[in-house]
Scaffold this motif. Structure first.
Motif, PDB file in Angstrom:
ATOM      1  N   ARG A  96      -2.488 -24.626  19.650  1.00  0.00           N
ATOM      2  CA  ARG A  96      -1.949 -23.284  19.400  1.00  0.00           C
ATOM      3  C   ARG A  96      -1.646 -23.161  17.912  1.00  0.00           C
ATOM      4  O   ARG A  96      -1.077 -24.073  17.313  1.00  0.00           O
ATOM      5  CB  ARG A  96      -0.673 -23.062  20.211  1.00  0.00           C
ATOM      6  CG  ARG A  96       0.033 -21.731  19.945  1.00  0.00           C
ATOM      7  CD  ARG A  96       1.273 -21.593  20.822  1.00  0.00           C
ATOM      8  NE  ARG A  96       1.943 -20.313  20.606  1.00  0.00           N
ATOM      9  CZ  ARG A  96       2.947 -20.120  19.751  1.00  0.00           C
ATOM     10  NH1 ARG A  96       3.410 -21.143  19.018  1.00  0.00           N
ATOM     11  NH2 ARG A  96       3.504 -18.935  19.616  1.00  0.00           N
ATOM     12  N   SER A 130       4.156 -28.715  18.669  1.00  0.00           N
ATOM     13  CA  SER A 130       5.524 -29.013  18.249  1.00  0.00           C
ATOM     14  C   SER A 130       6.421 -29.315  19.439  1.00  0.00           C
ATOM     15  O   SER A 130       6.161 -28.916  20.573  1.00  0.00           O
ATOM     16  CB  SER A 130       6.105 -27.840  17.449  1.00  0.00           C
ATOM     17  OG  SER A 130       6.318 -26.717  18.298  1.00  0.00           O
ATOM     18  N   ARG A 166       0.959 -25.009  12.612  1.00  0.00           N
ATOM     19  CA  ARG A 166       2.250 -24.329  12.494  1.00  0.00           C
ATOM     20  C   ARG A 166       2.401 -23.843  11.058  1.00  0.00           C
ATOM     21  O   ARG A 166       2.967 -24.530  10.204  1.00  0.00           O
ATOM     22  CB  ARG A 166       3.383 -25.279  12.892  1.00  0.00           C
ATOM     23  CG  ARG A 166       4.731 -24.592  13.099  1.00  0.00           C
ATOM     24  CD  ARG A 166       5.746 -25.617  13.624  1.00  0.00           C
ATOM     25  NE  ARG A 166       7.060 -25.064  13.789  1.00  0.00           N
ATOM     26  CZ  ARG A 166       7.483 -24.396  14.867  1.00  0.00           C
ATOM     27  NH1 ARG A 166       6.654 -24.191  15.866  1.00  0.00           N
ATOM     28  NH2 ARG A 166       8.717 -23.936  14.937  1.00  0.00           N
ATOM     29  N   SER A 222       0.187 -20.751  14.996  1.00  0.00           N
ATOM     30  CA  SER A 222       1.147 -19.655  14.834  1.00  0.00           C
ATOM     31  C   SER A 222       1.575 -19.553  13.385  1.00  0.00           C
ATOM     32  O   SER A 222       1.460 -20.506  12.609  1.00  0.00           O
ATOM     33  CB  SER A 222       2.372 -19.875  15.721  1.00  0.00           C
ATOM     34  OG  SER A 222       3.076 -21.048  15.312  1.00  0.00           O
ATOM     35  N   GLU A 227       1.670 -15.510  17.190  1.00  0.00           N
ATOM     36  CA  GLU A 227       0.599 -16.400  17.619  1.00  0.00           C
ATOM     37  C   GLU A 227      -0.729 -15.917  17.051  1.00  0.00           C
ATOM     38  O   GLU A 227      -1.099 -14.757  17.201  1.00  0.00           O
ATOM     39  CB  GLU A 227       0.528 -16.445  19.147  1.00  0.00           C
ATOM     40  CG  GLU A 227      -0.504 -17.427  19.674  1.00  0.00           C
ATOM     41  CD  GLU A 227      -0.428 -17.579  21.177  1.00  0.00           C
ATOM     42  OE1 GLU A 227       0.290 -18.481  21.648  1.00  0.00           O
ATOM     43  OE2 GLU A 227      -1.066 -16.767  21.880  1.00  0.00           O
ATOM     44  N   GLN A 251       9.177 -28.948  22.063  1.00  0.00           N
ATOM     45  CA  GLN A 251       9.811 -27.794  22.696  1.00  0.00           C
ATOM     46  C   GLN A 251      10.975 -28.197  23.585  1.00  0.00           C
ATOM     47  O   GLN A 251      11.874 -27.388  23.848  1.00  0.00           O
ATOM     48  CB  GLN A 251       8.782 -27.017  23.538  1.00  0.00           C
ATOM     49  CG  GLN A 251       7.629 -26.453  22.714  1.00  0.00           C
ATOM     50  CD  GLN A 251       8.070 -25.370  21.759  1.00  0.00           C
ATOM     51  OE1 GLN A 251       8.622 -24.342  22.179  1.00  0.00           O
ATOM     52  NE2 GLN A 251       7.853 -25.597  20.467  1.00  0.00           N
ATOM     53  N   ARG A 277      -2.690 -25.411  23.010  1.00  0.00           N
ATOM     54  CA  ARG A 277      -1.676 -26.433  23.291  1.00  0.00           C
ATOM     55  C   ARG A 277      -0.647 -26.471  22.161  1.00  0.00           C
ATOM     56  O   ARG A 277      -0.997 -26.594  21.005  1.00  0.00           O
ATOM     57  CB  ARG A 277      -2.370 -27.795  23.434  1.00  0.00           C
ATOM     58  CG  ARG A 277      -1.436 -28.975  23.634  1.00  0.00           C
ATOM     59  CD  ARG A 277      -2.252 -30.235  23.892  1.00  0.00           C
ATOM     60  NE  ARG A 277      -3.179 -30.513  22.795  1.00  0.00           N
ATOM     61  CZ  ARG A 277      -2.883 -31.310  21.759  1.00  0.00           C
ATOM     62  NH1 ARG A 277      -1.681 -31.885  21.663  1.00  0.00           N
ATOM     63  NH2 ARG A 277      -3.778 -31.538  20.804  1.00  0.00           N
ATOM     64  N   GLU A 278       0.626 -26.348  22.529  1.00  0.00           N
ATOM     65  CA  GLU A 278       1.700 -26.376  21.535  1.00  0.00           C
ATOM     66  C   GLU A 278       1.901 -27.802  21.040  1.00  0.00           C
ATOM     67  O   GLU A 278       2.181 -28.716  21.816  1.00  0.00           O
ATOM     68  CB  GLU A 278       3.001 -25.853  22.152  1.00  0.00           C
ATOM     69  CG  GLU A 278       4.197 -25.884  21.216  1.00  0.00           C
ATOM     70  CD  GLU A 278       3.979 -25.054  19.963  1.00  0.00           C
ATOM     71  OE1 GLU A 278       4.025 -25.661  18.869  1.00  0.00           O
ATOM     72  OE2 GLU A 278       3.753 -23.839  20.083  1.00  0.00           O
TER      73      GLU A 278
END
Length: 329
Positions: A124, A323, A84, A126, A315, A325, A320-321
């Motif tokens: 993931r 953080s 992130r 971003s 992105e 959500q 896989r996120e």
């Protein structure tokens, strides 16, 4: 095209250094005043950000100078677990529309791309930033470069007049301030609580300590703890930013103690203490769509929205996120 070719003729760029601290802070304040009518970033805040662990001037910053040597643009880049990334950039109002913002954006994205090999293989990745809802020019720049708005964050405030209700504590709770040697305990409680906040990725103790304790405005007598016996039920970590007002930097209530009025009591206590110290206004930042309903709490305490910030993200790698959500209620 090389990134440096995006700069206007005669303008130069280099990594920032601590010697640029005052000039960059002035630039940030000038931009804030131009957009929102007042500044909110202190010298201490910028200095602290530049002293965070794993922050490197050479790779994580750029400052742009006009041909006359004036600081007219700056950006710095950081990350959480390399997945992130975040950037914080500004261009002087008198020099906008010349490609400096595009240059800084490309610098930040290029640096963020270098984080990807260090992130978890399936994560993931971003790049995000915040922009005032009034700053339409920066919003267009971001959207033209593949960023999308994903969340709103509010700055809420209250002007104190001495009429704040007295804090009412649930039975068995007591209030105390931070004691020496409790830094790691407070970090762990902070991390536990903020797992329930959108966008949260765990930080390290060293990062927390630098941001919360090892800064000029740190005052342990403004770190308030709601105690249930020897357990921390809730906390409000506050800073007196002098001419910028009082700030409730972090307010949290642990899951087992929620819905007992602890958050409201902590706020009222903080307001009263700031007023006693001669502070006229108090502010905090909050996710406008808070998963824990924090905005309703702050409104109940008499606070109102004074600034709307939009978080934009791009992105860089799907996956896989990491953080938070959502939260199970």
């Amino acid at each position: 095209m090389m990134i440096n070719e995006l700069l206007p003729r005669g303008f130069t760029a280099r990594p920032s250094s601590m010697e640029d601290l005052e000039a960059v802070t002035r630039l940030i304040n000038t931009c804030e005043i131009a957009v929102d009518g007042e500044s909110e970033t202190s010298l201490d805040e910028v200095c602290t950000a530049w002293q965070m662990p794993d922050f490197h001037f050479e790779t994580d910053t750029r400052v742009v100078f006009s041909p006359e040597g004036e600081c007219v643009g700056a950006v710095d880049v950081g990350h959480r677990q390399y997945a992130r990334a975040h950037m914080f950039g500004n261009v002087h109002p008198n020099y906008q529309g010349r490609g400096i913002g595009t240059y800084l954006l490309h610098v930040a994205e290029q640096r963020s791309q270098q984080f990807i090999p260090h992130a978890a293989p399936d994560a993931r990745v971003s790049l995000g930033t915040g922009v005032s809802s009034k700053d339409q020019a920066t919003q267009r720049l971001l959207e033209d470069n593949g960023f999308q708005p994903v969340r709103h964050f509010w700055r809420m405030g209250i002007d104190l007049d001495g009429t704040t209700p007295a804090a009412q504590w649930a039975e068995g709770l007591t209030l105390q301030t931070m004691a020496p040697g409790t830094e790691r305990t407070l970090f762990e409680v902070d991390e536990e609580t903020f797992r329930d906040h959108w966008g949260h990725i765990p930080s390290t103790f060293e990062e927390w300590e630098r941001w919360m304790v090892k800064r000029e405005s740190f005052d342990p007598s403004l770190y308030f703890l709601a105690m249930d016996g020897n357990q921390i039920a809730g906390f409000a970590f506050c800073h007196n930013e002098k001419e910028l007002g009082g700030w409730v930097n972090v307010l949290g209530v642990r899951r087992a103690w929620r819905r007992k009025g602890i958050g409201l009591a902590l706020l009222y206590h903080a307001f009263a203490e700031f007023y006693r110290r001669g502070v006229q206004s108090v502010y905090l930042g909050v996710d406008a769509q808070s998963l824990t309903g924090a905005t309703r709490l702050y409104e109940r305490a008499g606070m109102h929205v004074v600034k709307d910030n939009i978080r934009y993200e791009k992105e860089l790698r799907a996956g896989r996120e990491l953080s938070t959500q959502s939260v199970e209620v």
